[in-house]
Design a protein around this motif. Sequence first.
Motif, PDB file in Angstrom:
ATOM      1  N   ALA A   1      -6.998  16.602  64.335  1.00  0.00           N
ATOM      2  CA  ALA A   1      -8.433  16.851  64.453  1.00  0.00           C
ATOM      3  C   ALA A   1      -9.150  16.423  63.183  1.00  0.00           C
ATOM      4  N   VAL A   2     -10.389  15.981  63.349  1.00  0.00           N
ATOM      5  CA  VAL A   2     -11.274  15.647  62.232  1.00  0.00           C
ATOM      6  C   VAL A   2     -12.352  16.724  62.160  1.00  0.00           C
ATOM      7  N   PHE A   3     -12.423  17.393  61.016  1.00  0.00           N
ATOM      8  CA  PHE A   3     -13.411  18.450  60.813  1.00  0.00           C
ATOM      9  C   PHE A   3     -14.437  18.009  59.771  1.00  0.00           C
ATOM     10  N   GLU A   4     -15.662  18.411  60.012  1.00  0.00           N
ATOM     11  CA  GLU A   4     -16.737  18.177  59.051  1.00  0.00           C
ATOM     12  C   GLU A   4     -17.484  19.494  58.872  1.00  0.00           C
ATOM     13  N   THR A   5     -17.340  20.069  57.667  1.00  0.00           N
ATOM     14  CA  THR A   5     -17.930  21.379  57.358  1.00  0.00           C
ATOM     15  C   THR A   5     -17.621  22.389  58.478  1.00  0.00           C
ATOM     16  N   GLU A   6     -16.328  22.539  58.744  1.00  0.00           N
ATOM     17  CA  GLU A   6     -15.804  23.500  59.715  1.00  0.00           C
ATOM     18  C   GLU A   6     -16.217  23.213  61.156  1.00  0.00           C
ATOM     19  N   HIS A   7     -16.787  22.062  61.402  1.00  0.00           N
ATOM     20  CA  HIS A   7     -17.132  21.677  62.781  1.00  0.00           C
ATOM     21  C   HIS A   7     -16.197  20.564  63.238  1.00  0.00           C
TER      22      HIS A   7
END
Length: 636
Positions: A415-421
């Motif tokens: 998975a790729v997360f950006e600021t917990e999203h």
Amino acid sequence: RMVERTKNHACVIIWSLGNEAGHGPVFDAMHAWIKGRDRTRLVQYEGGRSRTRATDIICPMYSHWEELQQIADEEVEDRPIILCEYSHAMGNASGGLRAYWDKFEHGPMQGGFIWDWVDQGLKTPLGQSTSTMSARGSGGQTKPHDCHDDRKSISGASCTSGPNQERSPFPDEDYRWLASNKWLYGGDFSDRPNDLDFCINGMVFPNRVPHPGLREAKQVMAPIKLELCGTRIQFVNRTLFSTFKGLLSEFEVKVEGTVVCHWVERLDQGSVERRDKVYLQATGTSCPEGFALNDNGDGGIQFHVCPSVLPDCSRCPREIEAHLGVRVFATELCPWMGVKYMIDPMPATSPLPVTSSLQRSHCIASRQFPLPITISENGSRSCAPETGQAPAATSCREFRISHENASRGEQCRVAVFETEHEKMCWLFDMRTGELRSWKVDGTYEVLAPCSDNDHDSRTPGPRPCLFRAPTRNDMGGDTESYASQWEAAGLHQNLKCFPLSAKLIEDGECVTMKIEARLELRSAKEPKHVLVKSTFLMHLSGHVQYSQRLEFPWAVEGNARQLQLPRVGMYQQLSPKLKDVEWYGLGPHESYPDRRESVSVGKYATTIDRLHVPYIRPGIRVPCALPYQYCGRTRG
């Protein structure tokens, strides 16, 4: 009788003794009589291998280059070489035209003829009962009649397109018309014997809507030839009597498919009577801030781009691309122009003038040239500090990888997360290496629902694909045809794939999944195996690169006969919720390795339904050859 009836018609330039009727003394006698009666015209006849005394023209059909070159090299042979047929435009065909026309221009042949112009089908509205329809073919052979009805799925709605995106090449009214009608041919009327669909071999549909192959022919046969010579564009007039009068040239520079520079110049500047060549300078034009089109110092052309003005899609992990497109428009009505069936008219948004004689100027030639590109402040008026590459937009993103057990064994979640999203998530089966799930924004599933049955067509992918629906040209030759060879090799069956290994590799801003599998071809004689090596390369930006390598241990040099594979590719079932498609690559219409002269690199958008070209007898449809492609809920 034909000669006496037609001898005073100026449009008749060559007499023909017939078609594919063999050869004998009667043809020599007919040739002699016609030449004695009319000394002003040539006589041609292909029968008897096209080189008999009954013809003034060597006129073979579908001959190999080597054979034609041998004929041209004979000192005793002085007759012209003109192929009476060289391209069979049946269905999804018309490939290889560029190769032929290179020979026509630089080789011993004077030209040739495409077989033929129009699909000769009869219209019947879809859904209307036709009591006369029954068996097709001679000898009581039948053919599935529902092969026509795949057009029911074609949508007549307009495709959506955003800024700098081009739409499907066919007007909406043409698609609505094709979606509401089907075409009948041999065997649809209980007629026996019949020639099946051998009257359906034209460059246009029966209602004269062009096939994609006609666009290819138009491009290859264009009266103006375009070449990039150093920093200048060379316009070569291929015609014998016309000049450059009334012609305009349109230039545009695209970076990653986005138009960043555009200008127009006349080709009839100075002497209107000039007939051979015209040169226009491509460099030095005024470009927007951050771009410059200059001489590279070695007599070539160079495009400079400032990093701060690159399009957002430059985050894709590959080299930035730039292209120079040139199109030539006729702004005056010519006798040969059919305004109703005009191909590639000037876009309504083009700044070119609209003439009184034409609703839109007519594009008669076009070509796109790749531009060497440098990403720096050199040549730009205002730039951000030089970085040498596109600005990174992934600094706040991170990979999160976890392993879990499932009914089929171990699964790996990337998975790729950006600021917990969660921005992107891929789920792999570590037993087979197959991609079982692909979610966007944590919820939206890109792939079709999977089945745990290895023999089910809904099993995950991507999986190797070595087959496509045969075209009518593939079927020619009975047991020696390509289609017969493919069937004998078992390519038409569901191929069994045996997984060998799957390995996940983490490397900073990308994660790689390497997969090896063995594909079994269940031929009638003996099974054959293909080694498949696949690679998923997932980037923090969300882009995925997929590559596949196939090794054929049994296809070694020295074999007397190699199997010609119909396709080397892959398939992946996507979610049925996906309706629209956007892509950066070749478009706007379908293209193939041997039919890509008429397409250009750009950003395109359409619906998935309208990717389909409704050939009367269905064959295969490949969207296009692309560096990558987006599919999404609205516009991917």
